[in-house]
Write an enzyme that holds these catalytic residues in place. Structure first.
Site, PDB file in Angstrom:
ATOM      1  N   THR B  35       0.856  -1.180   0.000  1.00 20.83           N
ATOM      2  CA  THR B  35       0.000   0.000   0.000  1.00 20.83           C
ATOM      3  C   THR B  35       0.895   1.233   0.000  1.00 20.83           C
ATOM      4  O   THR B  35       1.720   1.397   0.895  1.00 20.83           O
ATOM      5  CB  THR B  35      -0.915   0.022   1.244  1.00 20.83           C
ATOM      6  OG1 THR B  35      -1.670  -1.188   1.259  1.00 20.83           O
ATOM      7  CG2 THR B  35      -1.862   1.216   1.219  1.00 20.83           C
ATOM      8  N   TYR B  36       0.725   2.053  -1.017  1.00 23.01           N
ATOM      9  CA  TYR B  36       1.487   3.301  -1.110  1.00 23.01           C
ATOM     10  C   TYR B  36       0.619   4.450  -0.631  1.00 23.01           C
ATOM     11  O   TYR B  36      -0.579   4.497  -0.928  1.00 23.01           O
ATOM     12  CB  TYR B  36       1.923   3.556  -2.553  1.00 23.01           C
ATOM     13  CG  TYR B  36       3.053   2.655  -2.966  1.00 23.01           C
ATOM     14  CD1 TYR B  36       4.372   3.041  -2.777  1.00 23.01           C
ATOM     15  CD2 TYR B  36       2.801   1.402  -3.516  1.00 23.01           C
ATOM     16  CE1 TYR B  36       5.421   2.203  -3.144  1.00 23.01           C
ATOM     17  CE2 TYR B  36       3.841   0.553  -3.876  1.00 23.01           C
ATOM     18  CZ  TYR B  36       5.140   0.968  -3.687  1.00 23.01           C
ATOM     19  OH  TYR B  36       6.172   0.139  -4.034  1.00 23.01           O
ATOM     20  N   TYR B  37       1.249   5.353   0.100  1.00 21.27           N
ATOM     21  CA  TYR B  37       0.512   6.466   0.687  1.00 21.27           C
ATOM     22  C   TYR B  37       0.831   7.792   0.004  1.00 21.27           C
ATOM     23  O   TYR B  37       1.976   8.030  -0.399  1.00 21.27           O
ATOM     24  CB  TYR B  37       0.846   6.588   2.182  1.00 21.27           C
ATOM     25  CG  TYR B  37       0.086   5.568   2.990  1.00 21.27           C
ATOM     26  CD1 TYR B  37      -1.176   5.864   3.470  1.00 21.27           C
ATOM     27  CD2 TYR B  37       0.595   4.296   3.198  1.00 21.27           C
ATOM     28  CE1 TYR B  37      -1.903   4.924   4.177  1.00 21.27           C
ATOM     29  CE2 TYR B  37      -0.128   3.348   3.897  1.00 21.27           C
ATOM     30  CZ  TYR B  37      -1.369   3.674   4.380  1.00 21.27           C
ATOM     31  OH  TYR B  37      -2.094   2.742   5.060  1.00 21.27           O
ATOM     32  N   ALA B 105      -2.841   5.558  -1.718  1.00 13.91           N
ATOM     33  CA  ALA B 105      -2.895   6.029  -3.107  1.00 13.91           C
ATOM     34  C   ALA B 105      -3.143   4.879  -4.070  1.00 13.91           C
ATOM     35  O   ALA B 105      -3.867   5.023  -5.047  1.00 13.91           O
ATOM     36  CB  ALA B 105      -1.584   6.719  -3.466  1.00 13.91           C
TER      37      ALA B 105
END
Lengths: 181, 181
Positions: B35-37, B105
């Site tokens: 999971t990219y933030y 994101a």
């Protein structure tokens, strides 16, 4: 999960004697070194949040944890939503926050002795440059907050401490000289 | 510590055959869900940073890690400063970042097979919704970056792959449809 916590200043020698008399279980001692961060995009003093990297040393071993504390949801007992997880490397957690623009605001160092009594965790804290304190604490769901707080007051009374002298300022706040709320 | 990494699109069946032929050691397989933030105070696409919570499943066990990747320090080999630590509870790490105002994101899911050859880690990646890729990677100090990159190119050539076809866009970038840099 909500943390219900009440805290008063106290002479720890006499509190420890009372705890022994009540048959409370002494569950351990640790040294905690807490680094609190300022955020690049919010004033945590305004928003009443906290971000902390804690190093805890117990029997010569040090563990690190990241903790986020949300704003008070119940002012009377200092109840907050709290998210905490252990991390393998506290120095790397510091590096990550530093690179994201968070800056170390203050470090709180304390010697803590933990007791267990009547469903509560009772903590005797010697806080460097601040003083001596007793915390009575438990976890509950949202519906149990009031009952848990009343129970914490009862425990304080059993220790000959006065719930009306409850401090609502964090150790960080006390260290930084914040006024009592 | 710098991570030197070169990546090309490839047909993985034929690369795996070549690796077997070269006597490379197959060291393991994992599934990674990343999971990219997005940050509340910076545009990571502009600043060329990344914050990621990774869940890695291997032999039925899942571990979580937080990683911060800084901007490129050497564009040719995608070299970045990277800070990574394991966390006990990935869901709590997600909660902490969400409460600090970071927003998920995108999620990148990949099946990875790792090989070890000639001092390099070679990774065969099936990336969901993106494609198949080979990464050749090693770690070095700042002075060793150029030598490490040339060595990675040599490994690609031994696998009948063309270093000039190197992709400099991350899987996240490829998933989001960013133009090749």
């Amino acid at each position: 999960m909500y943390e219900v916590e009440v805290k008063v200043a106290a002479d720890l020698d006499s509190v420890a004697e009372r705890l022994d008399g009540l048959g409370a279980e002494h569950t351990g001692d640790v040294v905690q070194v807490d680094t609190y961060y300022d955020a690049p995009h919010r004033d945590f003093a305004e928003t009443d949040e906290a971000l902390r990297v804690r190093r805890e040393t117990h029997d010569g071993e040090t563990e690190a944890r990241i903790t986020y504390k949300g704003p008070l949801v119940e002012a009377e007992s200092k109840t907050r939503e709290e998210f905490e997880t252990g991390v393998d490397d506290g120095a790397v957690a510091d590096d990550i926050f530093a690179n994201l623009g968070f800056t170390p605001a203050a470090t709180v160092t304390k010697d803590r002795s933990f007791y267990r009594y009547d469903g509560y965790t009772i903590t005797l804290d010697v806080v460097e440059d601040v003083g001596e304190f007793v915390e009575v604490e438990t976890e509950t769901d949202e519906d149990g907050v009031e009952t848990a707080r009343e129970g914490a007051y009862d425990v304080l009374r059993e220790l000959a401490l006065d719930p009306s002298e409850q401090l609502r300022t964090s150790y960080l706040g006390l260290l930084l000289g914040d006024a009592q709320e």
